[in-house]
Structure formats: structure tokens, C-alpha cells
Design a protein around this motif. Structure first.
Motif, PDB file in Angstrom:
ATOM      1  N   GLN A   1      23.159  10.797 -10.169  1.00 47.41           N
ATOM      2  CA  GLN A   1      23.492   9.548  -8.762  1.00 47.41           C
ATOM      3  C   GLN A   1      23.482   7.949  -9.748  1.00 47.41           C
ATOM      4  OE1 GLN A   1      21.444  10.297  -5.163  1.00 47.41           O
ATOM      5  NE2 GLN A   1      22.636  11.514  -4.628  1.00 47.41           N
ATOM      6  N   VAL A   2      24.283   7.541  -9.331  1.00 44.49           N
ATOM      7  CA  VAL A   2      24.472   6.110  -9.456  1.00 44.49           C
ATOM      8  C   VAL A   2      22.478   5.670  -9.327  1.00 44.49           C
ATOM      9  CG1 VAL A   2      24.284   3.889  -8.981  1.00 44.49           C
ATOM     10  CG2 VAL A   2      26.189   4.965  -9.084  1.00 44.49           C
ATOM     11  N   GLY A   3      22.227   4.733 -10.974  1.00 44.93           N
ATOM     12  CA  GLY A   3      20.472   4.497 -10.702  1.00 44.93           C
ATOM     13  C   GLY A   3      19.535   5.812 -11.579  1.00 44.93           C
ATOM     14  N   GLY A   4      20.107   7.110 -11.881  1.00 38.64           N
ATOM     15  CA  GLY A   4      19.553   7.485 -12.444  1.00 38.64           C
ATOM     16  C   GLY A   4      19.850   8.173 -13.557  1.00 38.64           C
ATOM     17  N   SER A   5      19.347   8.927 -14.571  1.00 42.70           N
ATOM     18  CA  SER A   5      19.232   9.427 -16.151  1.00 42.70           C
ATOM     19  C   SER A   5      19.202  10.501 -16.407  1.00 42.70           C
ATOM     20  CB  SER A   5      17.808   9.053 -16.340  1.00 42.70           C
ATOM     21  OG  SER A   5      17.158   7.338 -16.179  1.00 42.70           O
ATOM     22  N   LEU A   6      19.415  10.370 -17.601  1.00 41.45           N
ATOM     23  CA  LEU A   6      20.349  11.828 -18.908  1.00 41.45           C
ATOM     24  C   LEU A   6      19.884  11.417 -19.663  1.00 41.45           C
ATOM     25  CD1 LEU A   6      23.811  12.695 -17.435  1.00 41.45           C
ATOM     26  CD2 LEU A   6      21.339  14.430 -16.730  1.00 41.45           C
ATOM     27  N   ARG A   7      19.778  12.882 -20.256  1.00 38.04           N
ATOM     28  CA  ARG A   7      19.285  12.533 -21.697  1.00 38.04           C
ATOM     29  C   ARG A   7      20.374  14.092 -22.931  1.00 38.04           C
ATOM     30  NH1 ARG A   7      14.174  15.163 -25.466  1.00 38.04           N
ATOM     31  NH2 ARG A   7      13.871  13.516 -27.001  1.00 38.04           N
ATOM     32  N   LEU A   8      21.414  12.902 -23.243  1.00 36.41           N
ATOM     33  CA  LEU A   8      22.003  14.427 -24.701  1.00 36.41           C
ATOM     34  C   LEU A   8      21.792  14.396 -25.803  1.00 36.41           C
ATOM     35  CD1 LEU A   8      25.231  11.608 -23.903  1.00 36.41           C
ATOM     36  CD2 LEU A   8      24.504  14.108 -21.899  1.00 36.41           C
ATOM     37  N   SER A   9      21.467  15.502 -25.913  1.00 38.64           N
ATOM     38  CA  SER A   9      21.392  15.640 -27.290  1.00 38.64           C
ATOM     39  C   SER A   9      22.317  16.788 -27.924  1.00 38.64           C
ATOM     40  CB  SER A   9      20.701  17.342 -27.110  1.00 38.64           C
ATOM     41  OG  SER A   9      18.892  16.857 -26.034  1.00 38.64           O
ATOM     42  N   CYS A  10      22.001  16.136 -29.470  1.00 38.96           N
ATOM     43  CA  CYS A  10      23.717  16.767 -30.199  1.00 38.96           C
ATOM     44  C   CYS A  10      22.440  17.333 -31.265  1.00 38.96           C
ATOM     45  CB  CYS A  10      23.708  15.345 -30.829  1.00 38.96           C
ATOM     46  SG  CYS A  10      25.008  15.585 -32.259  1.00 38.96           S
ATOM     47  N   ALA A  11      22.868  18.384 -31.456  1.00 35.88           N
ATOM     48  CA  ALA A  11      22.346  19.115 -32.919  1.00 35.88           C
ATOM     49  C   ALA A  11      22.888  19.529 -33.687  1.00 35.88           C
ATOM     50  CB  ALA A  11      22.404  20.668 -31.974  1.00 35.88           C
ATOM     51  N   ALA A  12      22.425  18.544 -35.094  1.00 34.64           N
ATOM     52  CA  ALA A  12      22.916  19.310 -36.230  1.00 34.64           C
ATOM     53  C   ALA A  12      22.791  20.159 -37.464  1.00 34.64           C
ATOM     54  CB  ALA A  12      23.331  17.717 -37.019  1.00 34.64           C
ATOM     55  N   SER A  13      24.098  20.728 -37.986  1.00 36.22           N
ATOM     56  CA  SER A  13      23.201  22.032 -39.253  1.00 36.22           C
ATOM     57  C   SER A  13      24.736  20.959 -40.220  1.00 36.22           C
ATOM     58  CB  SER A  13      23.620  22.818 -38.641  1.00 36.22           C
ATOM     59  OG  SER A  13      24.924  23.139 -38.106  1.00 36.22           O
ATOM     60  N   GLY A  14      24.739  22.255 -40.988  1.00 36.40           N
ATOM     61  CA  GLY A  14      25.210  21.926 -42.617  1.00 36.40           C
ATOM     62  C   GLY A  14      24.578  21.088 -43.878  1.00 36.40           C
ATOM     63  N   ARG A  15      25.690  20.273 -43.773  1.00 36.30           N
ATOM     64  CA  ARG A  15      24.674  19.494 -45.334  1.00 36.30           C
ATOM     65  C   ARG A  15      24.165  18.663 -45.295  1.00 36.30           C
ATOM     66  NH1 ARG A  15      28.769  15.797 -48.495  1.00 36.30           N
ATOM     67  NH2 ARG A  15      26.774  15.093 -49.429  1.00 36.30           N
ATOM     68  N   THR A  16      23.748  17.780 -45.599  1.00 39.27           N
ATOM     69  CA  THR A  16      21.856  17.266 -45.849  1.00 39.27           C
ATOM     70  C   THR A  16      22.450  15.455 -45.626  1.00 39.27           C
ATOM     71  OG1 THR A  16      20.429  16.263 -46.955  1.00 39.27           O
ATOM     72  CG2 THR A  16      22.465  16.364 -48.183  1.00 39.27           C
TER      73      THR A  16
END
Length: 120
Positions: free
Chosen positions: A13-28
Motif C-alpha cells: 500500500q501507499v506509504g509502505g515498504s519493501l526490500r528487494l534482494s539481488c543475488a549475484a554469482s559468477g566472476r569476481t
């Protein structure tokens, strides 16, 4: 090659919060930037925020400054904390990786995206 996968999207809802995550793999990741972009229906993809992997230095677009925060941990995860969400934040959010970190140039690697919908 760098592989990216987003999670954490959803309906809020408007005014709310979310936390997105990004998992990475592969090269350095040394020397890479990890960024978040978003694309709303009928609009062009828009830069949201980036973090320099080595230094942790961050940069946020003016449209989200003070509401969104990009961060990372030591396990190749990048996060986008989104507070005070507005209907205009509704979009598919993408995680990306790049050596240049430019907000206007094309980034090399992309995740599949996660939908964020803010209801009024």
C-alpha cells in the motif's frame, strides 16, 4: 559472466515498504557496480541506484533519494530498501551489473526483474 537474480517484489500500500534482494554469482565483482533500474508500463527503463562493489560507495536517483537505499553484504547480495512507497514507484525492478556504472550507458548483465506494485 555474471548471473543476477532478484526477489522481494510484491504488492504494497501507499506509504509502505519493501526490500528487494539481488543475488549475484559468477566472476569476481572487483571493479563492478551493481545497480537497480525500474521500468513502468509504457515507460522507458529508469536508473534507480547503484553501489560500487569494492568501495561500497552509493548513488541514488533524485526521484528516490531519501526514500530508497541501496546496500550490499559480503555474500554477493545487493539490497534495495524502499520506504514511503508511492503509486509512481510501481514498476518491474531489475538488478544489473556493469564495469562503468554510468546511469545512461547500457549495463552488461541483467536479472529477470521483480514486480513491485503500490496500491492507493
Amino acid at each position: 559472466q555474471v548471473y543476477l537474480g532478484e526477489s522481494g517484489g510484491g504488492l504494497v500500500q501507499v506509504g509502505g515498504s519493501l526490500r528487494l534482494s539481488c543475488a549475484a554469482s559468477g566472476r569476481t565483482f572487483s571493479g563492478y557496480y551493481i545497480g537497480w533500474f525500474r521500468q513502468a508500463p509504457g515507460k522507458e527503463r529508469e536508473f534507480v541506484a547503484r553501489i560500487a562493489w569494492s568501495s561500497g560507495r552509493t548513488y541514488h536517483a533524485d526521484s528516490v533519494k531519501g526514500r530508497f537505499t541501496i546496500s550490499r553484504d559480503n555474500s554477493r547480495n545487493t539490497f534495495l530498501q524502499m520506504n514511503s512507497l508511492e503509486p509512481e514507484d510501481t514498476a518491474v525492478y531489475y538488478c544489473a551489473a556493469s564495469l562503468h556504472g554510468s546511469t545512461t550507458r547500457a549495463w552488461e548483465y541483467w536479472g529477470q526483474g521483480t514486480q513491485v506494485t503500490v496500491s492507493s
